[in-house]
Design a protein around this motif. Structure first.
Motif, PDB file in Angstrom:
ATOM      1  N   ALA A 218      17.982 -25.881 -79.294  1.00  0.00           N
ATOM      2  CA  ALA A 218      18.598 -26.079 -77.984  1.00  0.00           C
ATOM      3  C   ALA A 218      19.885 -25.266 -77.847  1.00  0.00           C
ATOM      4  O   ALA A 218      20.176 -24.715 -76.770  1.00  0.00           O
ATOM      5  N   CYS A 219      20.643 -25.167 -78.919  1.00  0.00           N
ATOM      6  CA  CYS A 219      21.891 -24.387 -78.886  1.00  0.00           C
ATOM      7  C   CYS A 219      21.613 -22.904 -78.686  1.00  0.00           C
ATOM      8  O   CYS A 219      22.290 -22.236 -77.882  1.00  0.00           O
ATOM      9  N   TRP A 220      20.624 -22.366 -79.417  1.00  0.00           N
ATOM     10  CA  TRP A 220      20.273 -20.952 -79.233  1.00  0.00           C
ATOM     11  C   TRP A 220      19.712 -20.712 -77.837  1.00  0.00           C
ATOM     12  O   TRP A 220      19.950 -19.667 -77.216  1.00  0.00           O
ATOM     13  N   GLY A 221      18.963 -21.674 -77.312  1.00  0.00           N
ATOM     14  CA  GLY A 221      18.478 -21.555 -75.942  1.00  0.00           C
ATOM     15  C   GLY A 221      19.620 -21.491 -74.948  1.00  0.00           C
ATOM     16  O   GLY A 221      19.568 -20.735 -73.973  1.00  0.00           O
ATOM     17  N   ALA A 222      20.670 -22.287 -75.173  1.00  0.00           N
ATOM     18  CA  ALA A 222      21.830 -22.265 -74.285  1.00  0.00           C
ATOM     19  C   ALA A 222      22.523 -20.906 -74.311  1.00  0.00           C
ATOM     20  O   ALA A 222      22.959 -20.395 -73.271  1.00  0.00           O
ATOM     21  N   PHE A 223      22.622 -20.313 -75.494  1.00  0.00           N
ATOM     22  CA  PHE A 223      23.254 -18.990 -75.604  1.00  0.00           C
ATOM     23  C   PHE A 223      22.462 -17.943 -74.825  1.00  0.00           C
ATOM     24  O   PHE A 223      23.027 -17.177 -74.031  1.00  0.00           O
ATOM     25  N   LEU A 224      21.147 -17.920 -75.017  1.00  0.00           N
ATOM     26  CA  LEU A 224      20.313 -16.953 -74.299  1.00  0.00           C
ATOM     27  C   LEU A 224      20.365 -17.213 -72.798  1.00  0.00           C
ATOM     28  O   LEU A 224      20.428 -16.276 -71.992  1.00  0.00           O
ATOM     29  N   GLY A 225      20.368 -18.482 -72.415  1.00  0.00           N
ATOM     30  CA  GLY A 225      20.429 -18.809 -70.995  1.00  0.00           C
ATOM     31  C   GLY A 225      21.713 -18.333 -70.343  1.00  0.00           C
ATOM     32  O   GLY A 225      21.716 -17.902 -69.182  1.00  0.00           O
ATOM     33  N   GLY A 226      22.836 -18.402 -71.063  1.00  0.00           N
ATOM     34  CA  GLY A 226      24.097 -17.902 -70.523  1.00  0.00           C
ATOM     35  C   GLY A 226      24.040 -16.414 -70.227  1.00  0.00           C
ATOM     36  O   GLY A 226      24.572 -15.943 -69.207  1.00  0.00           O
ATOM     37  N   LEU A 227      23.391 -15.667 -71.123  1.00  0.00           N
ATOM     38  CA  LEU A 227      23.232 -14.230 -70.909  1.00  0.00           C
ATOM     39  C   LEU A 227      22.380 -13.957 -69.667  1.00  0.00           C
ATOM     40  O   LEU A 227      22.731 -13.111 -68.831  1.00  0.00           O
ATOM     41  N   LEU A 228      21.277 -14.673 -69.541  1.00  0.00           N
ATOM     42  CA  LEU A 228      20.388 -14.479 -68.393  1.00  0.00           C
ATOM     43  C   LEU A 228      21.088 -14.849 -67.089  1.00  0.00           C
ATOM     44  O   LEU A 228      20.902 -14.186 -66.063  1.00  0.00           O
ATOM     45  N   GLN A 229      21.886 -15.910 -67.107  1.00  0.00           N
ATOM     46  CA  GLN A 229      22.575 -16.362 -65.894  1.00  0.00           C
ATOM     47  C   GLN A 229      23.516 -15.296 -65.357  1.00  0.00           C
ATOM     48  O   GLN A 229      23.656 -15.129 -64.142  1.00  0.00           O
ATOM     49  N   PHE A 230      24.174 -14.559 -66.251  1.00  0.00           N
ATOM     50  CA  PHE A 230      25.064 -13.482 -65.817  1.00  0.00           C
ATOM     51  C   PHE A 230      24.273 -12.256 -65.346  1.00  0.00           C
ATOM     52  O   PHE A 230      24.525 -11.712 -64.268  1.00  0.00           O
ATOM     53  N   LEU A 231      23.275 -11.845 -66.131  1.00  0.00           N
ATOM     54  CA  LEU A 231      22.561 -10.603 -65.831  1.00  0.00           C
ATOM     55  C   LEU A 231      21.805 -10.666 -64.511  1.00  0.00           C
ATOM     56  O   LEU A 231      21.699  -9.659 -63.811  1.00  0.00           O
ATOM     57  N   VAL A 232      21.296 -11.844 -64.130  1.00  0.00           N
ATOM     58  CA  VAL A 232      20.503 -11.925 -62.907  1.00  0.00           C
ATOM     59  C   VAL A 232      21.363 -11.679 -61.666  1.00  0.00           C
ATOM     60  O   VAL A 232      20.845 -11.269 -60.618  1.00  0.00           O
ATOM     61  N   GLN A 233      22.673 -11.865 -61.763  1.00  0.00           N
ATOM     62  CA  GLN A 233      23.549 -11.659 -60.610  1.00  0.00           C
ATOM     63  C   GLN A 233      24.066 -10.229 -60.497  1.00  0.00           C
ATOM     64  O   GLN A 233      24.539  -9.820 -59.429  1.00  0.00           O
ATOM     65  N   VAL A 234      23.983  -9.488 -61.602  1.00  0.00           N
ATOM     66  CA  VAL A 234      24.609  -8.163 -61.647  1.00  0.00           C
ATOM     67  C   VAL A 234      24.067  -7.209 -60.578  1.00  0.00           C
ATOM     68  O   VAL A 234      24.851  -6.525 -59.886  1.00  0.00           O
ATOM     69  N   PRO A 235      22.734  -7.086 -60.386  1.00  0.00           N
ATOM     70  CA  PRO A 235      22.261  -6.112 -59.383  1.00  0.00           C
ATOM     71  C   PRO A 235      22.808  -6.362 -57.981  1.00  0.00           C
ATOM     72  O   PRO A 235      23.194  -5.411 -57.284  1.00  0.00           O
ATOM     73  N   THR A 236      22.860  -7.624 -57.547  1.00  0.00           N
ATOM     74  CA  THR A 236      23.368  -7.914 -56.207  1.00  0.00           C
ATOM     75  C   THR A 236      24.869  -7.663 -56.123  1.00  0.00           C
ATOM     76  O   THR A 236      25.374  -7.175 -55.106  1.00  0.00           O
ATOM     77  N   VAL A 237      25.607  -7.987 -57.179  1.00  0.00           N
ATOM     78  CA  VAL A 237      27.044  -7.700 -57.203  1.00  0.00           C
ATOM     79  C   VAL A 237      27.276  -6.201 -57.053  1.00  0.00           C
ATOM     80  O   VAL A 237      28.151  -5.759 -56.284  1.00  0.00           O
ATOM     81  N   VAL A 238      26.501  -5.387 -57.758  1.00  0.00           N
ATOM     82  CA  VAL A 238      26.654  -3.933 -57.695  1.00  0.00           C
ATOM     83  C   VAL A 238      26.380  -3.427 -56.282  1.00  0.00           C
ATOM     84  O   VAL A 238      27.089  -2.539 -55.767  1.00  0.00           O
ATOM     85  N   ARG A 239      25.367  -3.987 -55.623  1.00  0.00           N
ATOM     86  CA  ARG A 239      25.047  -3.551 -54.254  1.00  0.00           C
ATOM     87  C   ARG A 239      26.142  -3.914 -53.261  1.00  0.00           C
ATOM     88  O   ARG A 239      26.384  -3.195 -52.288  1.00  0.00           O
ATOM     89  N   GLU A 240      26.795  -5.044 -53.474  1.00  0.00           N
ATOM     90  CA  GLU A 240      27.778  -5.523 -52.515  1.00  0.00           C
ATOM     91  C   GLU A 240      29.132  -4.812 -52.627  1.00  0.00           C
ATOM     92  O   GLU A 240      29.810  -4.603 -51.628  1.00  0.00           O
ATOM     93  N   MET A 241      29.524  -4.479 -53.843  1.00  0.00           N
ATOM     94  CA  MET A 241      30.889  -3.971 -54.049  1.00  0.00           C
ATOM     95  C   MET A 241      30.966  -2.461 -53.872  1.00  0.00           C
ATOM     96  O   MET A 241      30.035  -1.735 -54.203  1.00  0.00           O
ATOM     97  N   ARG A 242      32.103  -2.043 -53.379  1.00  0.00           N
ATOM     98  CA  ARG A 242      32.444  -0.624 -53.324  1.00  0.00           C
ATOM     99  C   ARG A 242      33.734  -0.416 -54.098  1.00  0.00           C
ATOM    100  O   ARG A 242      34.622  -1.262 -54.074  1.00  0.00           O
ATOM    101  N   GLY A 243      33.828   0.690 -54.749  1.00  0.00           N
ATOM    102  CA  GLY A 243      35.075   1.027 -55.420  1.00  0.00           C
ATOM    103  C   GLY A 243      35.308   0.280 -56.718  1.00  0.00           C
ATOM    104  O   GLY A 243      36.429   0.299 -57.245  1.00  0.00           O
ATOM    105  N   PHE A 244      34.258  -0.377 -57.264  1.00  0.00           N
ATOM    106  CA  PHE A 244      34.444  -1.103 -58.522  1.00  0.00           C
ATOM    107  C   PHE A 244      34.826  -0.115 -59.623  1.00  0.00           C
ATOM    108  O   PHE A 244      34.196   0.922 -59.803  1.00  0.00           O
TER     109      PHE A 244
END
Length: 561
Positions: A218-244
């Protein structure tokens, strides 16, 4: 749940109001909370209310200090108001550089603190869960297991801090659904890990070694889940921001202002976290199962807080920040927004409060009890009573979240921090004597069973103290806000109206529960809760409650998308 269309993820013109923000947050949170309940069901099936469940709760709580200090609550106060105003003023390139600098500073802080957490896991657990030290040499050494679990989980919190940064960016662009849906992946990873190792076998036959393996899975699952939770948002963040532009500079416009706001907010969040860790510290001294009972109770208690409180508060913060003018003054639009949002939050939280008190025992049994699991009748009673204790503070807690965000939009991050101190002091002063008194009472005395006295009621005292202290926080926040925004009052008359509707709706639901023949507890819960919810909504419709129109309208528009 359908994916957003390209039209939905395109950026609106700065300053254009976007409808459905609260509903989008609520839908995202609902998705993550529903799968969170499935995660809790899996934990209850495999671990029950016992030492391994205690360890998992403690291990998750220890590194959460980093997440909560640097995560969503802090960013909501320090990052979103500044970033939203830059967007409103058309300074998109500057906003992107500001977001890049905040990202860099958060990444550096999270990396250093995560490393320290791994290296200092042993003394950290000894301080936060001192009561676990008494298990040394026992059949289940909760202290050693927690140390190993913390070393796996602590780096996860750094990833969740970065996920909170992505949430702040998306919320400021009025993109609410994805960031609040992302935790579904975190929960799914934990569930998958448990099922991968534990399968569908009878959990009562598991050896202690097998339970140890399940815990670390369960602990290793939580670690992997944290990574997935961040990565799934990255493409939309990149599309929205300018000048990052990634940087660690504090000279980027807005960064020093954000850091100045960070300090009191971190202090305030630190005080709240102190209360949370005080609960863990005290619960670890109680009979085994107290820590996990608090965790199961909090799972149900925080569901309406997130759905009906945080959804409105999170959606309102960027909009209130956009109302701010030079010198920190607000337009006349602020007060009506706060009053309306209070009523919207209360409309669904008042019946939830009454429902938890009246039908919470049935809900706990439906969610956590399994014929092949370790969650028995005594566990059912203990978690229900803990839930009742927390439920005392349900309404003030959800309302306080909105008032805190109102202070943040006003640029005042110090008042909520000072008030949080008073809440912690009261919770501690009430919690310790209550838990000591109630820990002398076995749950078997309440449940009417003869299963022994392994589980005791001490955790209920901590939950009651937490609920009572939240009322003090609400009253102090309201009084302080009234000095800045005259007329900011809690809508007591509306709360009374909603309470009467909830009590009237509870009568037929209780009759259904009484009249139902012996069937599976899940079917009972579905019937009773269904009648109760439908009755409340029908009564609200008949009496012309305008808050019903808000929620139906918001969810209707979101579902049509």
């Amino acid at each position: 749940m359908t994916e957003p269309t390209p039209l939905e993820v395109s950026s609106p013109r700065p300053g254009t109001p976007r409808s459905g923000g609260a509903a989008a947050v609520a839908l995202g949170i609902l998705s993550s909370r529903l799968i969170g309940l499935i995660r809790e069901q899996a934990l209850a099936r495999f671990f029950g209310v016992g030492p391994h469940a205690d360890v998992f709760r403690a291990a998750m709580r220890a590194p959460n200090l980093l997440q909560n200090l640097l995560g969503e609550g802090t960013l909501s106060a320090a990052f979103i108001p500044i970033y939203s105003r830059m967007l409103e003023e058309g300074r998109r390139e500057e906003a992107g550089r500001f977001a890049g600098a905040i990202f860099g500073l958060l990444l550096a802080a999270a990396a250093v603190l995560s490393l320290l957490g791994v290296l200092l896991a042993r003394p950290l657990v000894a301080v936060l869960a001192t009561g676990f030290l008494q298990d040394h040499g026992g059949a289940v050494d909760r202290y050693e297991l927690t140390v190993q679990a913390v070393r796996i989980i602590f780096p996860m919190t750094g990833l969740l801090v970065l996920s909170a940064w992505a949430l702040g960016v998306l919320n400021s662009h009025r993109r609410f659904l994805l960031s609040y849906f992302a935790p579904v992946l975190w929960n799914a990873a934990i569930i998958s890990a448990l099922l991968w190792v534990g399968g569908l076998r009878n959990a009562e036959t598991f050896s202690l070694a097998a339970l140890d393996r399940l815990l670390f899975a369960a602990c290793w699952g939580a670690f992997l889940g944290g990574l997935l939770q961040f990565l799934v948002q990255v493409p939309t963040v990149v599309r929205e921001m300018r000048g990052f532009r990634f940087s660690l500079s504090t000279r980027v416009p807005g960064v020093r202002q954000a850091l100045a706001a960070f300090a009191p907010v971190v202090a305030g969040r630190g005080v709240v976290q102190l209360a949370s860790y005080l609960d863990l510290f005290l619960a670890a001294m109680l009979a085994q199962g107290a820590v996990s009972a608090l965790g199961y109770g909090q799972t149900l208690y925080t569901l309406p807080i997130s759905l009906f409180g945080m959804s409105v508060a999170a959606a309102e913060l960027p909009e209130m920040a956009r109302l701010r003018r030079e010198g920190g003054s607000m337009t006349v639009e602020l007060l009506p927004r706060v009053r309306r949002s209070m009523r919207q939050i209360a409309f669904l939280n008042v019946p939830t409060l009454a429902g938890f008190l009246a039908f919470g025992f049935l809900l706990v049994g439906a969610l956590f009890r399994f014929r092949t699991g370790r969650f028995g009748l005594e566990s059912n009673w203990l978690v229900y009573l803990v839930l009742c204790g927390y439920t005392v503070g349900l309404l003030p807690t959800t309302t306080s979240r909105l008032l805190q965000n109102t202070f943040y939009a006003l640029g005042d991050t110090r008042s909520p921090a000072r008030i949080a101190v008073a809440r912690v002091v009261l919770a501690a002063a009430l919690g310790y004597p209550l838990m000591r008194w109630l820990d002398g009472i076995p749950v078997a005395a309440i449940a009417g069973t003869t299963e022994g006295d392994r589980l005791r009621l001490g955790a209920v005292g901590l939950a009651l103290a937490s609920g009572a202290a939240s009322w003090l926080e609400l009253l102090l926040l309201r009084r302080a806000l009234a000095r800045s925004v005259p007329g900011a009052l809690v809508p007591w008359r509306d709360l009374g109206r909603m309470t009467l509707l909830a009590l009237a709706a509870a009568v037929p639901a209780a009759l259904v529960w009484w009249a139902l023949p012996p069937v599976h507890v899940a079917l009972q819960a579905l019937a009773v809760v269904g009648v109760y919810a439908l009755g409340y909504l029908l009564l609200a419709r008949v009496t012309g409650a305008e808050e019903l129109g808000f929620w139906l309208g918001r969810f209707g528009r979101r579902l049509r998308h």
